[in-house]
Design a protein around this motif. Sequence first.
Motif, PDB file in Angstrom:
ATOM      1  N   PRO A 158      59.113  43.100  44.377  1.00 10.90           N
ATOM      2  CA  PRO A 158      58.674  43.322  42.983  1.00 10.90           C
ATOM      3  C   PRO A 158      59.543  42.627  41.939  1.00 10.90           C
ATOM      4  O   PRO A 158      60.014  43.242  40.988  1.00 10.90           O
ATOM      5  CB  PRO A 158      58.753  44.851  42.853  1.00 10.90           C
ATOM      6  CG  PRO A 158      59.867  45.231  43.772  1.00 10.90           C
ATOM      7  CD  PRO A 158      59.769  44.300  44.946  1.00 10.90           C
ATOM      8  N   ASN A 159      59.755  41.325  42.120  1.00  7.98           N
ATOM      9  CA  ASN A 159      60.467  40.551  41.103  1.00  7.98           C
ATOM     10  C   ASN A 159      59.479  40.063  40.044  1.00  7.98           C
ATOM     11  O   ASN A 159      58.270  40.277  40.150  1.00  7.98           O
ATOM     12  CB  ASN A 159      61.216  39.376  41.746  1.00  7.98           C
ATOM     13  CG  ASN A 159      60.299  38.523  42.611  1.00  7.98           C
ATOM     14  OD1 ASN A 159      59.276  38.039  42.146  1.00  7.98           O
ATOM     15  ND2 ASN A 159      60.660  38.354  43.879  1.00  7.98           N
ATOM     16  N   PHE A 160      59.988  39.369  39.032  1.00  4.20           N
ATOM     17  CA  PHE A 160      59.131  38.931  37.924  1.00  4.20           C
ATOM     18  C   PHE A 160      58.017  37.992  38.396  1.00  4.20           C
ATOM     19  O   PHE A 160      56.870  38.112  37.963  1.00  4.20           O
ATOM     20  CB  PHE A 160      59.980  38.226  36.857  1.00  4.20           C
ATOM     21  CG  PHE A 160      59.179  37.782  35.664  1.00  4.20           C
ATOM     22  CD1 PHE A 160      58.862  38.662  34.658  1.00  4.20           C
ATOM     23  CD2 PHE A 160      58.731  36.466  35.558  1.00  4.20           C
ATOM     24  CE1 PHE A 160      58.113  38.261  33.562  1.00  4.20           C
ATOM     25  CE2 PHE A 160      57.983  36.051  34.467  1.00  4.20           C
ATOM     26  CZ  PHE A 160      57.668  36.954  33.468  1.00  4.20           C
ATOM     27  N   GLY A 161      58.344  37.060  39.290  1.00 11.87           N
ATOM     28  CA  GLY A 161      57.344  36.112  39.774  1.00 11.87           C
ATOM     29  C   GLY A 161      56.202  36.790  40.491  1.00 11.87           C
ATOM     30  O   GLY A 161      55.024  36.483  40.262  1.00 11.87           O
ATOM     31  N   THR A 162      56.507  37.726  41.372  1.00 15.86           N
ATOM     32  CA  THR A 162      55.470  38.430  42.131  1.00 15.86           C
ATOM     33  C   THR A 162      54.609  39.286  41.213  1.00 15.86           C
ATOM     34  O   THR A 162      53.377  39.300  41.334  1.00 15.86           O
ATOM     35  CB  THR A 162      56.112  39.307  43.219  1.00 15.86           C
ATOM     36  OG1 THR A 162      56.862  38.472  44.116  1.00 15.86           O
ATOM     37  CG2 THR A 162      55.051  40.057  44.005  1.00 15.86           C
ATOM     38  N   ILE A 163      55.243  40.004  40.300  1.00 14.82           N
ATOM     39  CA  ILE A 163      54.486  40.865  39.373  1.00 14.82           C
ATOM     40  C   ILE A 163      53.553  40.021  38.509  1.00 14.82           C
ATOM     41  O   ILE A 163      52.386  40.375  38.286  1.00 14.82           O
ATOM     42  CB  ILE A 163      55.452  41.691  38.511  1.00 14.82           C
ATOM     43  CG1 ILE A 163      56.187  42.714  39.387  1.00 14.82           C
ATOM     44  CG2 ILE A 163      54.700  42.398  37.383  1.00 14.82           C
ATOM     45  CD1 ILE A 163      57.299  43.439  38.676  1.00 14.82           C
ATOM     46  N   ALA A 164      54.048  38.873  38.013  1.00 22.20           N
ATOM     47  CA  ALA A 164      53.207  37.984  37.204  1.00 22.20           C
ATOM     48  C   ALA A 164      52.016  37.477  38.009  1.00 22.20           C
ATOM     49  O   ALA A 164      50.890  37.414  37.497  1.00 22.20           O
ATOM     50  CB  ALA A 164      54.034  36.810  36.690  1.00 22.20           C
ATOM     51  N   ALA A 165      52.248  37.132  39.268  1.00 22.81           N
ATOM     52  CA  ALA A 165      51.160  36.629  40.117  1.00 22.81           C
ATOM     53  C   ALA A 165      50.084  37.691  40.318  1.00 22.81           C
ATOM     54  O   ALA A 165      48.883  37.390  40.263  1.00 22.81           O
ATOM     55  CB  ALA A 165      51.722  36.185  41.465  1.00 22.81           C
ATOM     56  N   PHE A 166      50.486  38.928  40.542  1.00 25.46           N
ATOM     57  CA  PHE A 166      49.504  40.004  40.722  1.00 25.46           C
ATOM     58  C   PHE A 166      48.763  40.293  39.420  1.00 25.46           C
ATOM     59  O   PHE A 166      47.572  40.614  39.426  1.00 25.46           O
ATOM     60  CB  PHE A 166      50.179  41.269  41.252  1.00 25.46           C
ATOM     61  CG  PHE A 166      50.307  41.297  42.747  1.00 25.46           C
ATOM     62  CD1 PHE A 166      49.229  41.678  43.539  1.00 25.46           C
ATOM     63  CD2 PHE A 166      51.489  40.937  43.369  1.00 25.46           C
ATOM     64  CE1 PHE A 166      49.334  41.695  44.924  1.00 25.46           C
ATOM     65  CE2 PHE A 166      51.604  40.948  44.753  1.00 25.46           C
ATOM     66  CZ  PHE A 166      50.519  41.330  45.542  1.00 25.46           C
ATOM     67  N   LEU A 167      49.455  40.157  38.286  1.00 25.49           N
ATOM     68  CA  LEU A 167      48.796  40.350  36.995  1.00 25.49           C
ATOM     69  C   LEU A 167      47.744  39.276  36.760  1.00 25.49           C
ATOM     70  O   LEU A 167      46.598  39.574  36.385  1.00 25.49           O
ATOM     71  CB  LEU A 167      49.835  40.322  35.872  1.00 25.49           C
ATOM     72  CG  LEU A 167      49.284  40.409  34.442  1.00 25.49           C
ATOM     73  CD1 LEU A 167      48.557  41.732  34.234  1.00 25.49           C
ATOM     74  CD2 LEU A 167      50.406  40.267  33.421  1.00 25.49           C
TER      75      LEU A 167
END
Length: 202
Positions: A60-69
């Motif tokens: 759950p880093n920034f990159g992963t969260i942004a991708a899911f968003l």
Amino acid sequence: MSLNLEKQLLFYGSYHHNPANVAIHIVCVPLILMTAILLGTNTPPLIPVPEAFVVKNLGPNFGTIAAFLYTTLYVLMEPVAGGILAPLLIGGTALANHLSVTYGATAVYWAIGLHVFSWIAQFVGHGLFEGRAPALLDNLVQALFLAPFFVWMEVLFFLGYRPELKARLDKAIEVEVRKFNESKDGGKAGNGAARGSTQELK
């Protein structure tokens, strides 16, 4: 920002009408998105998640969260196109996490280089081929969100997806481009007249 697909594609398409500029964006926009995600994977976990629920290479880093968003919003905007794109985007994010962990600073340097190159190429495309400033100068958030989905829809349109939507968009975009060109030509004519009046006064 509205999730109306046709409205959003019309907004972005009116800034990307020239085939050469569209081709540049089809190559460069995914590079910008994925390199940005890779850079975002270098942040620590932003959400506490029990170890048992953490998926390998999708912490759950920034990159992963942004991708899911991004993925969620694209599916909401167009379920079929978004659903096809979802595994590609999440898979690419998993690869970005893997590269960050495996190669560290080397991956970051490459990501920065490709990111900067892709932005420069897009500005060249707008200046050299489109003759119009990028959409982000008018609406930054909307343009950054729409760009990856726009190029994905361009690929799907090329493959024959939703031809009726493609036809409507093409007509509407032509109208918007014509309005922009007329306003630009009108501005030039007005400036020319103003200069002529100034010279006469002299």
